[in-house]
Design a protein around this motif. Structure first.
Motif, mmCIF file in Angstrom:
data_model
loop_
_atom_site.group_PDB
_atom_site.id
_atom_site.type_symbol
_atom_site.label_atom_id
_atom_site.label_comp_id
_atom_site.label_asym_id
_atom_site.label_seq_id
_atom_site.Cartn_x
_atom_site.Cartn_y
_atom_site.Cartn_z
ATOM 1 N N GLU A 168 0.814 -1.215 0.000
ATOM 2 C CA GLU A 168 0.000 0.000 0.000
ATOM 3 C C GLU A 168 0.853 1.273 0.000
ATOM 4 O OE1 GLU A 168 -4.221 1.291 1.889
ATOM 5 O OE2 GLU A 168 -2.729 0.595 3.318
ATOM 6 N N THR A 169 1.986 1.259 0.679
ATOM 7 C CA THR A 169 2.839 2.442 0.717
ATOM 8 C C THR A 169 3.336 2.808 -0.681
ATOM 9 O OG1 THR A 169 3.514 1.947 2.978
ATOM 10 C CG2 THR A 169 4.912 3.450 1.749
ATOM 11 N N TRP A 192 -1.817 14.342 2.172
ATOM 12 C CA TRP A 192 -2.492 13.626 3.255
ATOM 13 C C TRP A 192 -3.993 13.548 2.978
ATOM 14 C CZ3 TRP A 192 -0.291 11.693 7.892
ATOM 15 C CH2 TRP A 192 -1.217 11.139 8.779
ATOM 16 N N ASP A 228 -4.253 3.617 4.419
ATOM 17 C CA ASP A 228 -4.147 3.605 5.874
ATOM 18 C C ASP A 228 -3.143 4.649 6.349
ATOM 19 O OD1 ASP A 228 -1.511 2.530 5.900
ATOM 20 O OD2 ASP A 228 -2.199 0.507 6.300
ATOM 21 N N GLU A 229 -3.234 4.968 7.614
ATOM 22 C CA GLU A 229 -2.428 6.042 8.186
ATOM 23 C C GLU A 229 -0.926 5.786 8.042
ATOM 24 O OE1 GLU A 229 -2.027 8.311 12.438
ATOM 25 O OE2 GLU A 229 -4.001 7.598 11.823
ATOM 26 N N GLU A 230 -0.513 4.550 8.182
ATOM 27 C CA GLU A 230 0.911 4.216 8.073
ATOM 28 C C GLU A 230 1.438 4.538 6.664
ATOM 29 O OE1 GLU A 230 3.313 0.102 8.031
ATOM 30 O OE2 GLU A 230 2.204 0.481 9.879
ATOM 31 N N ALA A 231 0.690 4.180 5.645
ATOM 32 C CA ALA A 231 1.093 4.463 4.264
ATOM 33 C C ALA A 231 1.111 5.967 4.012
ATOM 34 C CB ALA A 231 0.155 3.767 3.282
ATOM 35 N N GLU A 286 1.513 8.381 6.238
ATOM 36 C CA GLU A 286 2.636 8.979 6.965
ATOM 37 C C GLU A 286 3.950 8.760 6.238
ATOM 38 O OE1 GLU A 286 2.447 7.445 10.942
ATOM 39 O OE2 GLU A 286 0.835 8.817 11.507
ATOM 40 N N ALA A 287 4.140 7.588 5.649
ATOM 41 C CA ALA A 287 5.380 7.313 4.926
ATOM 42 C C ALA A 287 5.538 8.251 3.732
ATOM 43 C CB ALA A 287 5.408 5.857 4.461
ATOM 44 N N GLU A 289 5.935 11.953 5.042
ATOM 45 C CA GLU A 289 7.263 12.132 5.631
ATOM 46 C C GLU A 289 8.290 12.392 4.534
ATOM 47 O OE1 GLU A 289 10.040 8.977 7.695
ATOM 48 O OE2 GLU A 289 8.461 9.643 9.068
#
Length: 95
Positions: free
Chosen positions: A48-49, A66, A75-78, A80-81, A84
């Motif tokens: 997903e990232t 975002w 998802d939030e993790e993807a 954020e990557a 960032e």
């Protein structure tokens, strides 16, 4: 066509169109595909990232990236990557 093959094809198509896992799962569920088949199809997709980074593509503003990715069901993790990485490139941050 059986549910598993249908789920695989639909998940791949939606992923190619820039949708995240949550949006893909919701779409498959709405189309009546069993949850187990949907989950299996999503697990076979590119991470997903990587898809999120491609979807954000030309968006250089971290806040806009975002928002776009959240709307697209990543998802939030993807998210954020990806954000960032943008923060480091632009130095703008989320504020």
């Amino acid at each position: 066509m059986d549910d598993a093959r249908l789920a695989n094809g639909r998940a791949e198509t939606l992923a190619e169109r820039g949708w995240g896992n949550a949006a893909i799962a919701a779409r498959l569920e709405a189309e009546g595909i069993p949850e187990a088949d949907a989950a299996s199809a999503i697990a076979k997709l590119e991470p997903e990232t990587a898809r999120a980074a491609r979807t954000a593509g030309a968006v250089s503003d971290p806040k806009k990236a975002w928002a776009l990715l959240a709307r697209r069901g990543f998802d939030e993790e993807a998210i954020e990557a990806v954000v960032e990485t943008l923060d480091g490139e632009t130095g703008r941050g989320l504020g």
